[in-house]
Design an enzyme around this catalytic site. Structure first.
Site, PDB file in Angstrom:
ATOM      1  N   GLY A  11      46.095  -2.381 -52.890  1.00 36.50           N
ATOM      2  CA  GLY A  11      46.424  -2.419 -54.320  1.00 36.50           C
ATOM      3  C   GLY A  11      47.852  -2.914 -54.517  1.00 36.50           C
ATOM      4  O   GLY A  11      48.187  -3.540 -55.529  1.00 36.50           O
ATOM      5  N   ASN A  12      48.721  -2.653 -53.510  1.00 42.69           N
ATOM      6  CA  ASN A  12      50.110  -3.108 -53.604  1.00 42.69           C
ATOM      7  C   ASN A  12      50.239  -4.627 -53.494  1.00 42.69           C
ATOM      8  O   ASN A  12      51.255  -5.195 -53.881  1.00 42.69           O
ATOM      9  CB  ASN A  12      50.961  -2.435 -52.532  1.00 42.69           C
ATOM     10  CG  ASN A  12      51.079  -0.950 -52.801  1.00 42.69           C
ATOM     11  OD1 ASN A  12      51.303  -0.540 -53.929  1.00 42.69           O
ATOM     12  ND2 ASN A  12      50.894  -0.143 -51.768  1.00 42.69           N
ATOM     13  N   LYS A 129      45.362  11.115 -52.997  1.00 45.61           N
ATOM     14  CA  LYS A 129      45.436   9.678 -53.303  1.00 45.61           C
ATOM     15  C   LYS A 129      46.552   9.363 -54.286  1.00 45.61           C
ATOM     16  O   LYS A 129      46.486   9.720 -55.471  1.00 45.61           O
ATOM     17  CB  LYS A 129      44.094   9.233 -53.907  1.00 45.61           C
ATOM     18  CG  LYS A 129      44.025   7.758 -54.187  1.00 45.61           C
ATOM     19  CD  LYS A 129      43.778   6.997 -52.917  1.00 45.61           C
ATOM     20  CE  LYS A 129      44.190   5.566 -53.005  1.00 45.61           C
ATOM     21  NZ  LYS A 129      44.468   4.986 -51.694  1.00 45.61           N
ATOM     22  N   LYS A 214      40.102   2.767 -50.502  1.00 47.78           N
ATOM     23  CA  LYS A 214      39.377   1.507 -50.271  1.00 47.78           C
ATOM     24  C   LYS A 214      39.280   1.152 -48.784  1.00 47.78           C
ATOM     25  O   LYS A 214      38.401   0.389 -48.390  1.00 47.78           O
ATOM     26  CB  LYS A 214      39.981   0.347 -51.065  1.00 47.78           C
ATOM     27  CG  LYS A 214      41.409   0.024 -50.740  1.00 47.78           C
ATOM     28  CD  LYS A 214      41.560  -1.186 -49.888  1.00 47.78           C
ATOM     29  CE  LYS A 214      42.946  -1.394 -49.360  1.00 47.78           C
ATOM     30  NZ  LYS A 214      43.918  -0.356 -49.263  1.00 47.78           N
ATOM     31  N   LYS A 276      44.014   4.130 -43.214  1.00 53.10           N
ATOM     32  CA  LYS A 276      43.852   2.787 -42.634  1.00 53.10           C
ATOM     33  C   LYS A 276      43.534   2.902 -41.140  1.00 53.10           C
ATOM     34  O   LYS A 276      42.614   2.265 -40.635  1.00 53.10           O
ATOM     35  CB  LYS A 276      45.125   1.948 -42.810  1.00 53.10           C
ATOM     36  CG  LYS A 276      45.429   1.604 -44.246  1.00 53.10           C
ATOM     37  CD  LYS A 276      46.640   0.695 -44.346  1.00 53.10           C
ATOM     38  CE  LYS A 276      47.250   0.722 -45.724  1.00 53.10           C
ATOM     39  NZ  LYS A 276      46.349   0.472 -46.837  1.00 53.10           N
TER      40      LYS A 276
HETATM   41  N1  LIG Z   1      53.012   4.588 -39.389  1.00 55.18           N
HETATM   42  C1  LIG Z   1      53.153   3.656 -40.335  1.00 55.18           C
HETATM   43  N2  LIG Z   1      53.203   2.353 -40.002  1.00 55.18           N
HETATM   44  C2  LIG Z   1      53.329   1.394 -40.954  1.00 55.18           C
HETATM   45  N3  LIG Z   1      53.427   1.667 -42.289  1.00 55.18           N
HETATM   46  C3  LIG Z   1      53.365   2.957 -42.677  1.00 55.18           C
HETATM   47  C4  LIG Z   1      53.233   4.008 -41.729  1.00 55.18           C
HETATM   48  N4  LIG Z   1      53.209   5.193 -42.400  1.00 55.18           N
HETATM   49  C5  LIG Z   1      53.311   4.906 -43.692  1.00 55.18           C
HETATM   50  N5  LIG Z   1      53.410   3.553 -43.878  1.00 55.18           N
HETATM   51  C6  LIG Z   1      53.512   2.961 -45.210  1.00 55.18           C
HETATM   52  O1  LIG Z   1      52.196   2.590 -45.570  1.00 55.18           O
HETATM   53  C7  LIG Z   1      52.304   1.509 -46.506  1.00 55.18           C
HETATM   54  C8  LIG Z   1      50.952   0.860 -46.642  1.00 55.18           C
HETATM   55  O2  LIG Z   1      50.064   1.809 -47.240  1.00 55.18           O
HETATM   56  P1  LIG Z   1      49.641   1.689 -48.777  1.00 55.18           P
HETATM   57  O3  LIG Z   1      50.841   1.628 -49.645  1.00 55.18           O
HETATM   58  O4  LIG Z   1      48.621   2.724 -49.058  1.00 55.18           O
HETATM   59  O5  LIG Z   1      49.028   0.244 -48.709  1.00 55.18           O
HETATM   60  P2  LIG Z   1      48.085  -0.693 -49.554  1.00 55.18           P
HETATM   61  O6  LIG Z   1      48.330  -0.461 -51.015  1.00 55.18           O
HETATM   62  O7  LIG Z   1      48.522  -2.038 -49.092  1.00 55.18           O
HETATM   63  O8  LIG Z   1      46.686  -0.354 -49.128  1.00 55.18           O
HETATM   64  C9  LIG Z   1      53.407   0.652 -45.925  1.00 55.18           C
HETATM   65  O9  LIG Z   1      54.045  -0.103 -46.918  1.00 55.18           O
HETATM   66  C10 LIG Z   1      54.349   1.680 -45.320  1.00 55.18           C
HETATM   67  O10 LIG Z   1      55.408   1.965 -46.213  1.00 55.18           O
HETATM   68  N1  LIG Z   2      41.657   2.851 -54.082  1.00 55.24           N
HETATM   69  C1  LIG Z   2      42.640   2.538 -53.186  1.00 55.24           C
HETATM   70  O1  LIG Z   2      42.540   2.823 -51.997  1.00 55.24           O
HETATM   71  O2  LIG Z   2      43.727   1.873 -53.700  1.00 55.24           O
HETATM   72  P1  LIG Z   2      45.092   1.453 -52.972  1.00 55.24           P
HETATM   73  O3  LIG Z   2      44.745   0.598 -51.826  1.00 55.24           O
HETATM   74  O4  LIG Z   2      45.830   0.702 -54.031  1.00 55.24           O
HETATM   75  O5  LIG Z   2      45.783   2.711 -52.575  1.00 55.24           O
END
Ligand SMILES: Nc1ncnc2c1ncn2[C@@H]1O[C@H](COP(=O)(O)OP(=O)(O)O)[C@@H](O)[C@H]1O
Ligand SMILES: NC(=O)OP(=O)(O)O
Length: 329
Positions: A11-12, A129, A214, A276
């Site tokens: 989402g980012n 979440k 997701k 993830k």
């Molecule tokens: N162990 C880790 N290794 C890499 N990134 C991490 C870790 N723990 C937390 N993060 C954070 O997770 C973020 C990605 O997760 P998230 O913001 O949920 O991503 P997205 O919205 O892309 O799905 C990265 O920007 C980082 O700041």
């Molecule tokens: N639904 C969901 O997982 O959204 P983000 O990837 O933006 O966290």
């Protein structure tokens, strides 16, 4: 036969924390994302795309709450559906436009997707979440008091509102997704993890207020379409151990067992990297399946084995990317 790749786009990648969230911001980000995704199509991969909605569904929820005296607010399952529509529309149009620019005519469709969850999922008791904007600790505490929001710290990046995120059990539109993929369409689906629904005793379904992760739904999707590669595209080049600490170290190519031991040692936080890694591990445990966690910008390098964190049962390990794995379309 060409390889099938399921891509889970963060989402980012559609709205970054420092951006305002205007239509132009988000459309430009989607257009940029589609430039990278289009490369996979022109290189011959079959593509299934899912995307996050954390920043967006948080904003839609806020819009609903702010306007509740003039327009009746909708429940969060409906808001998830709205976010699938708006992000899906931007993705379909941007990807088609980019492919046309590259002289590649194909079909891209967005499928509204429901995902079954359990009303007894533990996350309803302790929500994990993060959605919507980022706040300072002080702002977060004020919002928690004033609006009764549940606020948590999000991976050292600030504070965010959190909502329940039950685990996906079943993608209800899986057969339609498989049929469309096999027929050669690029399918955007399970957006925002899917619209959360529960199955009632009489076999009917109804929505429940939550936001599914997701990446977890992306794993289910990769399983359903029998993908060869599951890619989680985010804003960091690699998964790190000791993330954010002076001794942080990037993970490159590793086996399921190696990554599992880091997960069990608590290196990956619950609302961000945790789901993830968990989803990537689940997929990589399958025969002849590879999971990749990498940055959107390096998606093509990662598919050549030159970037990202690459997880596979039969990975030989090693620190450097050598391009030795066979991920070609
Ligand atoms: N162990 C880790 N290794 C890499 N990134 C991490 C870790 N723990 C937390 N993060 C954070 O997770 C973020 C990605 O997760 P998230 O913001 O949920 O991503 P997205 O919205 O892309 O799905 C990265 O920007 C980082 O700041
Ligand atoms: N639904 C969901 O997982 O959204 P983000 O990837 O933006 O966290």
């Amino acid at each position: 036969m060409s390889k099938t790749v399921v891509v889970a786009l963060g989402g980012n990648a559609i709205l970054q924390s420092k951006q305002e969230g205007t239509y132009e911001n988000q459309l430009n980000n989607v257009k940029t994302s589609c430039k990278f995704l289009a490369k996979l199509v022109t290189e011959g991969y079959k593509l299934v795309i899912t995307h996050g909605n954390g920043p967006q569904v948080g904003n839609i929820l806020r819009q609903n709450e702010e306007a509740e005296e003039v327009v009746p607010p909708m429940p969060m399952d409906v808001l998830n559906g709205e976010s699938q529509g708006f992000i899906g529309y931007m993705m379909v149009q941007s990807l088609l436009n980019e492919l046309k620019r590259l002289g590649h005519e194909t079909s891209v469709v967005n499928l509204l997707t429901r995902v079954q969850v359990s009303k007894d999922d533990e996350d309803f008791k302790d929500p994990s979440k993060p959605i919507g904007a980022f706040y300072s600790e002080e702002e977060a505490k004020a919002l928690a008091d004033e609006r009764n929001w549940n606020m948590k710290e999000d991976a050292n990046r600030g504070w965010r509102r959190v909502v329940p995120s039950p685990k996906p059990i079943k993608i209800l539109e899986a057969q339609a997704i498989k049929d469309l993929t096999e027929a050669g369409h690029i399918v955007v689906c399970c957006g925002g993890g899917g619209i959360p629904v529960i199955r009632k005793e009489d076999g009917t379904y109804e929505g429940i207020e939550a936001v599914i992760d997701k990446d977890r739904s992306g794993y289910k999707l990769a399983e359903e379409v029998n993908a060869d590669i599951f890619m989680i595209l985010t804003d960091v080049d690699n998964v790190f151990i000791n993330f954010g600490k002076p001794d942080q170290k990037s993970l490159e190519k590793l086996t399921v067992k190696e990554l599992e031991s880091y997960m069990n040692a608590g290196h990956f936080s619950k609302g961000s990297m945790g789901p993830k890694v968990e989803s990537a591990l689940n997929f990589a445990k399958r025969a002849s399946s590879t999971s990749i966690i990498c940055s959107l910008e390096k998606v093509d390098k990662a598919l050549r084995g030159e970037s990202g964190t690459i997880i596979s049962e039969n990975m030989t390990g090693g620190k450097q990317h050598t391009g030795g794995i066979r991920l070609h379309a």
